[in-house]
Write an enzyme that holds these catalytic residues in place. Structure first.
Site, PDB file in Angstrom:
ATOM      1  N   HIS A 113       0.862  -1.188   0.000  1.00  0.00           N
ATOM      2  CA  HIS A 113       0.000   0.000   0.000  1.00  0.00           C
ATOM      3  C   HIS A 113       0.898   1.237   0.000  1.00  0.00           C
ATOM      4  CE1 HIS A 113      -3.536   2.459   0.598  1.00  0.00           C
ATOM      5  NE2 HIS A 113      -2.856   3.115   1.516  1.00  0.00           N
ATOM      6  N   ASP A 154      -6.617  -2.947   3.794  1.00  0.00           N
ATOM      7  CA  ASP A 154      -5.362  -2.404   4.359  1.00  0.00           C
ATOM      8  C   ASP A 154      -5.301  -2.576   5.877  1.00  0.00           C
ATOM      9  OD1 ASP A 154      -5.805   0.301   2.054  1.00  0.00           O
ATOM     10  OD2 ASP A 154      -4.716  -1.572   1.778  1.00  0.00           O
TER      11      ASP A 154
END
Ligand code: GRF
Length: 208
Positions: A113, A154
């Protein structure tokens, strides 16, 4: 590959620069894993060109063409079993996998990410949007995170992070490029090797 190695599938959606970093790290940073499959959820993604150039088998599985996410995940699971995959790597893969799927592959899916989680992450933060938010907030440091994937976008356990400076005059594009060059492309190969070695070590311990 002389030493035991983990069989890795890389899931992509776009340009595949993270895939390229992984392919380029084979034999140096990555010594205990083989990239044996690339799966794109987007037909024609440039990442597929990169896989073809490297001679890696590649599949395109489109949820739209297959009739939805459930059919997509079934087709994905079949491919992963056919290629005897040990570890899944999401490299610019922009689809949220279901809780059922991520539980089945618990601690066997990695994601990169482009921020220092928990900043600028979650369902609506992907691609350039992450860097637009970092610039809007005025942070002086951002970076990238490799984490295990669970059912929370995430939200999985963090494995590696690397900080990158935000420079005066940065645009989302210049910041994205720097985060890729200085963080993403370094962290993801390193994380794959770490997880592969850990998996092999655990297997050897349990076989003793
Ligand atoms: C990049 O923004 C990267 O940070 C994120 O997905 C986007 C495309 O990556 N993980 P890639 O070039 O397709 O690897």
């Amino acid at each position: 590959m002389l030493s035991p190695s983990r069989r890795v599938a890389v899931l992509v959606s776009g340009g595949g620069t993270n895939l390229q970093a992984i392919l380029d790290a084979r034999g140096s940073v990555i010594r205990h894993a083989e990239i044996v499959l690339v799966v794109s959820n987007k037909p024609g993604a440039y990442a597929l060109e990169r896989a073809a150039r490297a001679g890696i088998p590649a599949l395109t599985l489109s949820a739209k063409e297959l009739g939805g996410m459930e059919a997509f995940e079934h087709a994905l699971q079949r491919a992963l079993e056919e290629y005897r995959i040990d570890l899944i790597v999401l490299a610019g893969f922009l689809t949220i996998l279901s809780e059922d799927f991520t539980r089945r592959w618990d601690h066997r899916i990695l994601n990169i990410h482009p921020s220092l989680i928990p900043a600028f992450c979650g369902r609506d933060y992907y691609g350039l949007r992450v860097h637009e938010a970092a610039l809007a907030r005025g942070v002086k440091l951002t970076g990238a995170t490799v984490h295990f994937v669970n059912e929370i976008p995430d939200g999985g356990e963090i494995l590696l992070q690397k900080a990158v400076e935000v420079l005066p005059g940065d645009s989302p594009e210049t910041l994205q490029r720097r985060v890729m060059e200085q963080a993403e492309w370094i962290l993801l190969p390193r994380a794959i090797e770490m997880v592969a070695v850990e998996g092999i070590t655990q297997e050897e311990r349990s076989n003793q």
